[in-house]
Every structure is written in C-alpha cells, then in structure tokens.
Design a protein around this motif. Structure first.
Motif, mmCIF file in Angstrom:
data_model
loop_
_atom_site.group_PDB
_atom_site.id
_atom_site.type_symbol
_atom_site.label_atom_id
_atom_site.label_comp_id
_atom_site.label_asym_id
_atom_site.label_seq_id
_atom_site.Cartn_x
_atom_site.Cartn_y
_atom_site.Cartn_z
ATOM 1 N N HIS A 171 2.892 -4.936 -1.410
ATOM 2 C CA HIS A 171 1.466 -4.633 -1.543
ATOM 3 C C HIS A 171 0.643 -5.752 -0.886
ATOM 4 C CE1 HIS A 171 -2.355 -3.912 -3.651
ATOM 5 N NE2 HIS A 171 -1.873 -2.739 -4.021
ATOM 6 N N GLU B 135 4.306 0.183 -1.279
ATOM 7 C CA GLU B 135 3.052 0.346 -0.628
ATOM 8 C C GLU B 135 2.697 -0.941 0.099
ATOM 9 O OE1 GLU B 135 0.614 0.380 -4.766
ATOM 10 O OE2 GLU B 135 -0.658 0.529 -3.017
ATOM 11 N N HIS C 19 -1.833 1.388 1.328
ATOM 12 C CA HIS C 19 -2.931 1.052 0.414
ATOM 13 C C HIS C 19 -4.069 0.484 1.268
ATOM 14 C CE1 HIS C 19 -4.727 -0.957 -3.257
ATOM 15 N NE2 HIS C 19 -5.193 -1.747 -2.309
ATOM 16 N N HIS D 31 -2.634 6.278 0.468
ATOM 17 C CA HIS D 31 -2.593 6.677 -0.935
ATOM 18 C C HIS D 31 -3.879 6.263 -1.633
ATOM 19 C CE1 HIS D 31 -1.971 4.052 -4.508
ATOM 20 N NE2 HIS D 31 -2.047 3.112 -3.605
HETATM 21 ZN ZN LIG Z 1 -2.534 1.121 -3.956
#
Ligand SMILES: [Zn+2]
Length: 262
Positions: free
Chosen positions: A65, A94, A130, A155
């Motif tokens: 992330h 992600e 993301h 997303h």
């Molecule tokens: Zn996210």
C-alpha cells in the motif's frame, strides 16, 4: 444472486474474534467469492494461509500500500515476486498513490508503485490500485504502463468525473464501495456510477471500513463486513437505474474474469 466482494481486509484485528462467523454470514448473504486485500508484504503469508482454508472462495492480492511505501527497499520486488507465485494470488496490490494522507513521502510512493507495476507486467497479473487525491499523477504513470498491463482496477473510487473519465479512457476497471452510501461525502458518486460501462464496474465493501451509512439498523460495533455488499449494490443499482439482478450478473462476471475466478 451471486456477488463477488473484490476488497476485504479480512485479517484486520476487527475480525479476530469472529472471522469464521463473518465468512459464514457473507456466504449466506450471496457472496460467492471474495478477494482479500494485502497491504504489505509482512501480511501476505497469513492472508495466503487464510485463502488455503477455502480455495474455491477465498483469493487475494499481494503488494504494498502507498502508506507502507516508505518500507519499500531493494529486496521488496524480489520478495513480492516470490509471494505472488501462490495460486490464490490474483492481482498485484493494493498499490498506488495517497496524496491525501501522505503517510509515505511521495517519491517513495512513486518508486514502490512503479516497481510493482513492472512486476505485474513481468508476471502478467492485473493490478489492484489505491488512489487518493493523486489521480492526475496516477493517470500519467499508468499511461506509460497500460499497453503492457493485462488489467487494473482503481479500487474504492471516490474522485470526480474528470478522474473517472481519465481512468476509463485507459480502459481501467472501477471498484465502488459503500462510500457511495455516505450522505456527507459520497453523493457526488451517485450520478457518476451511471457512466461506468458494464464490464468495467466491480463492487467491494473494503470491510472492516466504510460501513454503508444507509444500513438500518446499524450494527452496534459500526464494523463493516462482506455480508453488507448487497447494501452497496442496492445503492449502485438505484443510481444506475438497473435491477439488482442485472447488476449482480455483470459485476460478478466482470470480477470473475478480472481475477480469473472461474
Ligand atoms: Zn485502498
């Protein structure tokens, strides 16, 4: 009706006490499969072990992330390459850019994202993205990679029409969460979801976060869970002027194709 929840943070501590019951409620609510979101390399092994308990219904991503991008180092791409070999891993992510909270310095976010995109290209995997307040930068980067990437989903899309059209122009997929049920900050999404073509739209809870604010009665613990995906779907179907059945049919087919679930 069958639904695929493409974003569940099932290993979050919020589910430690009743993870099995959460899964049972999801299956009972018509969720046929779900994608467990990985946000860091350190949790991938545990997520994959969870997927192994139900290999027909539980799948996952593998990646870092943007909040954790500051931990990305010279070993990370190799580590991720190995973790991504497991059969349950169906996307890299992600990964992406978060210029809203900036928990990692932006140059490091960019580096971690680009190296994960390179890896997705190398492995032929789709990407689970993301993005927060960084759509222009993300579109610019993806433009360079798009021809070589099999597919990518933004997303929990929460941005504006211009960002949406930028992503759709790159033939990306869009994930919609219960953000659209939030009367304080999500109403701008309600007309926008009409513009996402069938075949590019997927649904997710992002549980345990983003409990749909339209839920009534609200669970006392305010925790979201995959069993509430149909609540998100009801709002999306109403906004699109589409029946729930039709929405279930195309979003589920899209998710199964994107994550190779069949
Ligand atoms: Zn996210």
């Amino acid at each position: 009706m069958e639904w695929v929840d493409i974003g569940v943070n099932l290993l979050d501590a919020a589910f430690d006490k009743d993870r099995e019951a959460v899964l049972e409620r999801a299956w009972a609510a018509g969720i046929s499969q779900m994608i467990l979101t990985a946000t860091g390399l350190d949790e991938c092994t545990a997520i994959q072990a969870q997927c192994a308990t139900d290999p027909q219904r539980l799948f996952c991503t593998a990646g870092v992330h943007p909040h954790g991008a500051r931990h990305w180092n010279s070993e990370s791409a190799n580590d991720l390459r190995l973790l991504a070999q497991a059969d349950c891993v169906r996307a890299i992510g992600e990964c992406g850019l978060d210029f809203n909270r900036d928990f990692s310095p932006r140059p490091q976010q960019l580096k971690a994202l680009e190296q994960q995109l390179e890896l997705a290209v190398e492995l032929g995997y789709p990407v689970f993205l993301h993005e927060r307040e960084a759509s222009d930068t993300l579109v610019g980067i993806l433009r360079d990679f798009r021809d070589r990437l099999p597919a990518a989903v933004v997303h929990c899309f929460t941005a504006d029409r211009q960002a949406l059209y930028g992503y759709l122009d790159l033939d990306l997929h869009i994930g919609i969460t219960g953000w659209i049920c939030d009367e304080r900050r999500g109403t701008h999404l309600q007309p926008l979801v009409r513009d996402i073509p069938a075949g590019r739209l997927m649904l997710e809870t992002d549980a345990p976060w983003l409990l749909p604010r339209t839920l009534s009665p609200k669970p006392k613990n305010r925790r979201n869970e995959p069993a509430w995906l149909p609540e998100v779907a009801s709002m999306v179907a109403a906004c699109r002027g589409e029946s729930l059945e039709l929405l279930a049919e195309h979003t589920t087919a899209t998710a199964r194709e994107f994550f190779r679930l069949v």
